[in-house]
Design a protein around this motif. Structure first.
Motif, mmCIF file in Angstrom:
data_model
loop_
_atom_site.group_PDB
_atom_site.id
_atom_site.type_symbol
_atom_site.label_atom_id
_atom_site.label_comp_id
_atom_site.label_asym_id
_atom_site.label_seq_id
_atom_site.Cartn_x
_atom_site.Cartn_y
_atom_site.Cartn_z
ATOM 1 N N MET A 1 0.854 -1.204 0.000
ATOM 2 C CA MET A 1 0.000 0.000 0.000
ATOM 3 C C MET A 1 0.883 1.244 0.000
ATOM 4 O O MET A 1 1.929 1.263 0.644
ATOM 5 C CB MET A 1 -0.900 0.024 1.242
ATOM 6 C CG MET A 1 -1.967 -1.048 1.273
ATOM 7 S SD MET A 1 -3.103 -0.861 2.668
ATOM 8 C CE MET A 1 -2.014 -1.257 4.020
ATOM 9 N N VAL A 3 0.922 5.646 0.356
ATOM 10 C CA VAL A 3 0.191 6.764 0.920
ATOM 11 C C VAL A 3 0.562 8.025 0.149
ATOM 12 O O VAL A 3 1.720 8.211 -0.238
ATOM 13 C CB VAL A 3 0.482 6.925 2.430
ATOM 14 C CG1 VAL A 3 1.960 7.168 2.694
ATOM 15 C CG2 VAL A 3 -0.336 8.067 3.028
ATOM 16 N N HIS A 4 -0.423 8.874 -0.049
ATOM 17 C CA HIS A 4 -0.233 10.111 -0.810
ATOM 18 C C HIS A 4 -0.760 11.267 0.041
ATOM 19 O O HIS A 4 -1.919 11.254 0.469
ATOM 20 C CB HIS A 4 -1.006 10.026 -2.137
ATOM 21 C CG HIS A 4 -0.956 11.274 -2.955
ATOM 22 N ND1 HIS A 4 -1.947 11.614 -3.859
ATOM 23 C CD2 HIS A 4 -0.046 12.279 -3.004
ATOM 24 C CE1 HIS A 4 -1.636 12.754 -4.431
ATOM 25 N NE2 HIS A 4 -0.490 13.180 -3.925
ATOM 26 N N HIS A 43 -4.603 11.235 0.202
ATOM 27 C CA HIS A 43 -5.175 10.614 1.394
ATOM 28 C C HIS A 43 -5.252 11.619 2.544
ATOM 29 O O HIS A 43 -6.152 11.529 3.385
ATOM 30 C CB HIS A 43 -4.315 9.423 1.845
ATOM 31 C CG HIS A 43 -4.295 8.298 0.866
ATOM 32 N ND1 HIS A 43 -3.142 7.773 0.341
ATOM 33 C CD2 HIS A 43 -5.310 7.588 0.298
ATOM 34 C CE1 HIS A 43 -3.423 6.789 -0.487
ATOM 35 N NE2 HIS A 43 -4.733 6.664 -0.536
ATOM 36 N N GLN A 78 -12.852 11.973 0.999
ATOM 37 C CA GLN A 78 -12.137 10.913 1.717
ATOM 38 C C GLN A 78 -10.865 11.417 2.388
ATOM 39 O O GLN A 78 -10.260 10.722 3.204
ATOM 40 C CB GLN A 78 -11.787 9.780 0.751
ATOM 41 C CG GLN A 78 -10.491 9.946 -0.053
ATOM 42 C CD GLN A 78 -10.551 11.082 -1.074
ATOM 43 O OE1 GLN A 78 -11.635 11.523 -1.462
ATOM 44 N NE2 GLN A 78 -9.398 11.546 -1.534
ATOM 45 N N TYR A 130 -5.999 6.928 6.513
ATOM 46 C CA TYR A 130 -6.764 5.894 5.814
ATOM 47 C C TYR A 130 -6.816 6.155 4.311
ATOM 48 O O TYR A 130 -6.680 7.305 3.857
ATOM 49 C CB TYR A 130 -8.198 5.851 6.345
ATOM 50 C CG TYR A 130 -8.324 5.556 7.811
ATOM 51 C CD1 TYR A 130 -8.356 4.240 8.281
ATOM 52 C CD2 TYR A 130 -8.439 6.596 8.741
ATOM 53 C CE1 TYR A 130 -8.496 3.961 9.635
ATOM 54 C CE2 TYR A 130 -8.570 6.331 10.098
ATOM 55 C CZ TYR A 130 -8.594 5.015 10.533
ATOM 56 O OH TYR A 130 -8.727 4.758 11.869
ATOM 57 N N ASP A 131 -7.052 5.089 3.562
ATOM 58 C CA ASP A 131 -7.371 5.259 2.149
ATOM 59 C C ASP A 131 -8.889 5.297 1.995
ATOM 60 O O ASP A 131 -9.640 5.273 2.991
ATOM 61 C CB ASP A 131 -6.737 4.151 1.296
ATOM 62 C CG ASP A 131 -7.267 2.761 1.625
ATOM 63 O OD1 ASP A 131 -8.291 2.652 2.358
ATOM 64 O OD2 ASP A 131 -6.674 1.767 1.152
ATOM 65 N N VAL A 137 -3.123 3.255 5.795
ATOM 66 C CA VAL A 137 -1.969 3.250 4.889
ATOM 67 C C VAL A 137 -0.749 3.892 5.528
ATOM 68 O O VAL A 137 0.369 3.770 5.006
ATOM 69 C CB VAL A 137 -2.308 3.963 3.559
ATOM 70 C CG1 VAL A 137 -3.317 3.152 2.765
ATOM 71 C CG2 VAL A 137 -2.821 5.379 3.804
ATOM 72 N N ARG A 266 4.539 10.999 -1.964
ATOM 73 C CA ARG A 266 4.011 9.646 -2.155
ATOM 74 C C ARG A 266 5.022 8.663 -1.569
ATOM 75 O O ARG A 266 6.209 8.718 -1.902
ATOM 76 C CB ARG A 266 3.762 9.334 -3.631
ATOM 77 C CG ARG A 266 2.685 10.208 -4.266
ATOM 78 C CD ARG A 266 2.569 9.969 -5.766
ATOM 79 N NE ARG A 266 1.644 10.900 -6.395
ATOM 80 C CZ ARG A 266 0.350 10.688 -6.553
ATOM 81 N NH1 ARG A 266 -0.179 9.532 -6.147
ATOM 82 N NH2 ARG A 266 -0.421 11.582 -7.131
#
Length: 416
Positions: A1, A3-4, A43, A78, A130-131, A137, A266
């Motif tokens: 996974m 994360v961004h 995210h 989100q 979270y995603d 993540v 990222r």
């Protein structure tokens, strides 16, 4: 996974720049940031402190933040917004509106909290990211600005400010590592002055030497990214993944040439060849700051050469700082002369300062050093010339008369 997230800091909402509101400039930045969020759908958004410019921000500044949070939530439902208090913020104030923040998937960490047994309360300081499917993540260790009075004397490991800071980092990072899995990233967000980082004029009143500067050795090698706030120049500190995002607008004339940015990060912990990528997104400057330097003739020439064209709204006009040099006392109406030389209704002259240049006589004197004790007459003459005035026998006689009167008064008091 992977994360961004986007990393930003030091907004200083509500700042007044030489008595001029920066509200318009902040509005332009926040509107631009909303567009970035809408396009990139990260995210999380990390705001690393100094959200406001003062501990008791105006209602206008607070409204600006909460409107942004609402707009950001609309642009990316989100996305989480994680923010910490800086030294300009009230940690308790930004935490007070927690129910409102939750509505917009936002979280604020303002203060360090301790348990009844004097151990560190880690729950509020280690935040999951979270995603869209609600999978974790990343974990973010959120450290607000650490004030000595709030972190020392709580237990044996917090006897001094330095030991308390080390204890906080060691405890939180260790706890976060227990929670994360190999596919999850570990992030630290901190508002601090790091050793080796470059400061600007607008930060110097709150920075005393390097005594309070922290070492990057506090950050464990397992940390994937350190999102820093406090210093206004975008920069990495020692390693590429330890970064200040910098302020979004120049907060002093010393920051004119800063490349203000938001960092697009990222992280993919399971990709050892390229575990992270950074993209510095340049923030467009809505209002220019112009520094004019030189002799009076050069200053007037530069003022008259500035672009013309009226700007109707005063708060959208460009800022001008003038530093002129001269060997003569300035004219009493010098400011008005500068104002008259500027193109009409386009600029705001906010700062004028004088750089003293010694005249030829003083330059000759600079090469000779006398070890004799200075007399009142010599001291007065030296100070008089440094102000740009020529020697005047009548002024000197008046001064010596005052010295004589003072000496008589001192003698009378001694003999009494």
């Amino acid at each position: 996974m992977s994360v961004h997230f986007l990393h930003t800091s030091d907004w200083h909402l509500g700042q007044f720049f030489y008595n001029h509101s920066r509200h318009y400039e902040h509005e332009q930045f926040l509107a631009w940031l909303i567009q970035q969020i809408k396009e990139k759908q990260p995210h999380a958004l990390l705001i690393a402190g100094d959200i406001f410019d003062v501990i008791n921000p105006s209602s206008q500044a607070q409204k600006q933040l909460y409107q942004f949070l609402a707009d950001a939530h609309d642009a990316a439902p989100q996305m989480q917004t994680l923010m910490i208090a800086g030294n300009h913020d009230s940690g308790y104030r930004i935490e007070q509106v927690e129910p409102l923040l939750e509505k917009y998937h936002a979280k604020a960490v303002g203060v360090i909290r301790w348990n009844d047994d004097k151990s560190l309360n880690t729950e509020r300081l280690i935040l999951p990211i979270y995603d869209a499917q609600k999978n974790i993540v990343a974990w973010c260790v959120a450290l607000p600005f650490l004030r000595s009075a709030e972190i020392t004397g709580l237990n044996d490991q917090t006897s001094t400010s330095q030991s308390a800071i080390e204890y906080l980092h060691r405890t939180l990072i260790s706890e976060a590592q227990k929670r994360k899995t190999p596919e999850q990233a570990l992030i630290v967000m901190s508002h601090a002055h790091m050793q080796g980082a470059e400061t600007s004029d607008s930060e110097r009143p709150i920075i005393i030497g390097n005594e309070e500067a922290l070492s990057t050795a506090l950050f464990d090698g397992a940390i994937d990214y350190v999102a820093l706030g406090h210093l206004h120049k975008p920069q990495k500190v020692g390693q590429a993944h330890i970064r200040y995002s910098g302020s979004p607008i120049p907060l002093s004339f010393s920051e004119i040439h800063y490349k203000h940015q938001v960092v697009d990060v990222r992280i993919d912990p399971q990709n050892p060849e390229q575990p992270y990528t950074f993209d510095a997104i340049a923030i467009p400057r809505s209002i220019n700051l112009i520094a004019i330097r030189g002799s009076l003739d050069e200053v007037f020439a530069q003022l008259q050469a500035l672009p013309h064209g009226e700007i109707e709204e005063i708060e959208q006009r460009e800022y001008v700082d003038i530093e002129y040099s001269t060997t003569q006392p300035p004219a009493l109406n010098l400011r008005q002369q500068f104002e008259d030389a500027l193109p009409k209704n386009r600029y705001r002259l906010v700062k004028i300062s004088r750089q003293y240049l010694p005249n030829e006589q003083q330059q000759d004197q600079a090469f000779s050093i006398s070890l004799e004790p200075p007399t009142p007459e010599k001291l007065f003459s030296s100070l008089w010339q440094k102000q740009g005035y020529d020697n005047d026998d009548s002024v000197l006689k008046d001064f010596m008369s005052l010295v004589e009167q003072a000496q008589h008064a001192l003698d009378d008091e001694t003999s009494a």
